[in-house]
Design a protein around this motif. Structure first.
Motif, PDB file in Angstrom:
ATOM      1  N   SER A 195       0.848  -1.198   0.000  1.00  0.00           N
ATOM      2  CA  SER A 195       0.000   0.000   0.000  1.00  0.00           C
ATOM      3  C   SER A 195       0.883   1.247   0.000  1.00  0.00           C
ATOM      4  O   SER A 195       2.079   1.183   0.308  1.00  0.00           O
ATOM      5  N   THR A 202       3.249  -0.185  -6.644  1.00  0.00           N
ATOM      6  CA  THR A 202       2.478  -0.187  -5.401  1.00  0.00           C
ATOM      7  C   THR A 202       1.050  -0.633  -5.716  1.00  0.00           C
ATOM      8  O   THR A 202       0.645  -0.699  -6.869  1.00  0.00           O
ATOM      9  N   SER A 203       0.316  -0.947  -4.652  1.00  0.00           N
ATOM     10  CA  SER A 203      -1.006  -1.527  -4.831  1.00  0.00           C
ATOM     11  C   SER A 203      -1.995  -0.504  -5.383  1.00  0.00           C
ATOM     12  O   SER A 203      -2.250   0.520  -4.755  1.00  0.00           O
ATOM     13  N   GLN A 204      -2.513  -0.767  -6.538  1.00  0.00           N
ATOM     14  CA  GLN A 204      -3.590   0.035  -7.143  1.00  0.00           C
ATOM     15  C   GLN A 204      -4.158  -0.813  -8.267  1.00  0.00           C
ATOM     16  O   GLN A 204      -3.572  -1.819  -8.635  1.00  0.00           O
ATOM     17  N   ALA A 218      -5.547   3.240  -0.191  1.00  0.00           N
ATOM     18  CA  ALA A 218      -4.102   3.282   0.066  1.00  0.00           C
ATOM     19  C   ALA A 218      -3.713   2.456   1.283  1.00  0.00           C
ATOM     20  O   ALA A 218      -2.575   2.499   1.746  1.00  0.00           O
ATOM     21  N   ASN A 219      -4.666   1.688   1.817  1.00  0.00           N
ATOM     22  CA  ASN A 219      -4.397   0.807   2.954  1.00  0.00           C
ATOM     23  C   ASN A 219      -4.529  -0.633   2.517  1.00  0.00           C
ATOM     24  O   ASN A 219      -5.432  -0.961   1.766  1.00  0.00           O
ATOM     25  N   LYS A 220      -3.672  -1.491   3.013  1.00  0.00           N
ATOM     26  CA  LYS A 220      -3.797  -2.894   2.638  1.00  0.00           C
ATOM     27  C   LYS A 220      -3.046  -3.710   3.686  1.00  0.00           C
ATOM     28  O   LYS A 220      -1.869  -3.412   3.956  1.00  0.00           O
TER      29      LYS A 220
END
Ligand code: FAD
Length: 514
Positions: free
Chosen positions: A448, A463-465, A498-500
């Motif tokens: 995230s 990054t995570s998206q 934006a949190n994971k």
């Protein structure tokens, strides 16, 4: 749809204005800086090289010809990128091509077939119709067999897509009984175009993610070329925008070390020049392979950072070949469907800045180029001459009457025996670590933008998206990082996107890390 900032974030009080040091001047670092500047903060970008753009960087050779790190295509289904162009008022710099896809015919040298998207027909029907209308690549029974395994993607959406990450494209096809020929006809070129790797290595999530994004918008698969080199035509307007709002962008500024305090938070950035950079907040917009090497000791055992071990960049090679005449090339991107090449375009036709009425410049993506990506030759370690000679062999199939395949006429030195086109000049750009390798089982480890370090946020295409390692992913990753910081300055929690959480197996692995 483009991810947008909440309007409440746009006007922080002078006390809440943050100085944010951003490491990396690729699209993600620049996007992060742009959105922070829009939100009233003071971003300062530190780029190691003397050119902006990272994987979209470009430079001129002694003749003034542009050499690009990669042949780059913009898609209609890049909402954050399209918004960025609109916000910078440079949307007229995108040269949109006719809405179709062009594939070389494998068995018929020099012949091509197209998937045509009919204007006015909405998605996903325009896609279905384009497939049905193409008679040359797949038979009707093959088309009918292909649809059912892909339907859950439309019905169940992202959950189904994420669940397929443990399977390679080939595993998925076999599991759902898709005909093998679909792989040869479609998936090999798709996999190489999306992530520079073969379908037996590529996660099915990548293919489904791309299809899902493309199928949701009427013009999702429509392609555009930028009208010139990316540093001038895209990065420079971003820099002007950032500077006009009080931010800074510094070239030739490599960060050597992220120095932490006792509690693990960032104390300052130690530059290679010896200078110390102090800011309120710090962002890394570096590629995963570099961040891994720069992790401070105090972060090494933290599960969040141990996720990075699961990710690594894939090699790819970008070629430029200048010929002594105009080849019969189209004003579009072409899928070569050849063993060593992915996509290519005649930039003397497709891109305004590189227009040349009398001679062609082909830009080609060479993939897979290491056993990690497929095949068994480590092309990335070969000489430029070997790479160009191998490419000429493949071009002879794409341009059978114009380019000679005769091995007694080494392509790098001579022209073919029958007066075929002469290669005037070439440039080979090797990127040993490009986008993260989207092999099966990796998506869940993309971190995230929020990190466990109070004053450190992460950006970057990896990054995570919801987009792949791409220009769109880079812009969205940077925008999310900016939003994390803008919300923090306004005493708001980080956006959910934006949190994971970190996976259990990584938490356990971190405990045993020495
Ligand atoms: P990067 O571009 O890698 O930027 C990172 C920056 O950090 C670099 O400028 C680097 O110099 C800097 N940096 C690193 N270490 C330090 C340090 N210590 N101090 C300071 N700075 C540092 N995407 C598409 O959407 N469509 C395409 O058609 C497409 N084609 C591609 C073709 C090729 C050949 C390649 C290589 C990529 C392609 N991509 C494409 C992918 C796209 O280019 C990337 O996903 C995107 O540009 C990545 O942006 P980024 O900012 O996350 O990372």
């Amino acid at each position: 749809l483009s991810h947008s900032f909440s309007t409440t974030l746009k006007a922080p009080s002078p006390e809440s204005r943050k100085k944010v040091a951003i490491i990396g001047g690729g699209l993600s670092g620049l996007a992060c800086a742009k959105y922070l500047a829009d939100a009233g903060h003071q971003p300062v970008v530190y780029e190691a090289r003397d050119v902006l753009g990272g994987k979209v960087s470009a430079w001129q050779d002694a003749d003034g010809d542009w050499i690009e790190t990669g042949l780059h295509i913009f898609f209609g289904a890049y909402p954050n990128m399209m918004n960025l162009f609109a916000e910078l008022d440079i949307h007229d710099r995108l040269q949109w091509k006719v809405h179709k896809m062009i594939f070389a015919m494998q068995e018929l040298p020099g012949e091509f077939t197209t998937f045509d998207f009919i204007p006015g027909i909405p998605a996903p029907f325009n896609f279905g119709l384009a497939i049905l209308m193409n008679q040359k690549m797949l038979t009707l029974p093959e088309k009918i067999q292909t649809a059912p395994p892909l339907l859950p993607m439309l019905v169940r959406g992202q959950d189904f897509i994420d669940e397929q990450d443990e399977l390679s494209v080939l595993d998925f096809m076999r599991k759902y009984g898709m005909p093998e020929r679909i792989n040869e006809e479609v998936f090999i070129s798709m996999a190489k175009a999306l992530d520079f790797i073969d379908p037996d290595k590529l996660s099915m999530t990548v293919v489904l993610t791309a299809m899902n994004r493309f199928l949701n918008e009427d013009n999702g698969l429509q392609m555009a070329f930028l009208d010139g080199n990316q540093p001038d035509r895209l990065c420079a307007p971003m820099v002007e925008h950032i500077q006009a709002r009080g931010g800074q962008v510094n070239l030739n500024s490599p960060v050597q070390e992220i120095v932490t305090r006792e509690d693990g938070s960032v104390d300052y950035l130690l530059m290679r020049s010896g200078e110390k950079v102090v800011a309120d907040e710090y962002v890394s917009a570096m590629p995963v392979d570099i961040v891994k090497r720069m992790l401070p000791e105090k972060w090494q055992t933290m599960p969040y950072f141990r996720q990075f071990d699961e990710l690594e960049g894939i090699p790819v090679i970008n070629l430029h070949m200048w010929f002594d005449r105009k080849l019969k090339a189209v004003d579009h991107l072409c899928f070569s469907r050849s063993p060593l090449l992915s996509v290519y375009a005649d930039m003397s036709v497709t891109c305004k800045e590189y227009y040349d009425e009398s001679a062609s410049m082909l830009e080609l993506v060479f993939a897979p180029c290491s056993p990690l990506a497929g095949g068994n030759v480590n092309w990335i370690a070969k000489t430029d001459e070997e790479i160009i000679d191998a490419t000429m062999g493949e071009l002879a199939r794409l341009f059978p009457t114009e380019i000679a395949a005769d091995p007694t006429w080494p392509a790098t030195k001579n022209q073919g025996p029958n007066g075929e086109a002469k290669l005037r000049k070439y440039a080979v750009v090797k990127v040993p670590r490009s986008v993260y390798a989207a092999i099966p089982g990796r998506n869940k480890y993309r971190p995230s933008q929020t990190t466990p370090i109070d004053n450190f946020t992460l950006a970057g295409d990896w990054t995570s998206q919801k987009f792949l390692g791409s220009m769109e992913g880079a812009v969205l990753g940077g925008k999310l990082a900016a939003e994390v910081l803008a919300r923090k300055a306004a005493n708001l929690p980080a956006p959910e996107l934006a949190n994971k959480p970190v996976r259990d197996e990584i938490v356990q692995k971190a405990q045993t890390h020495v």
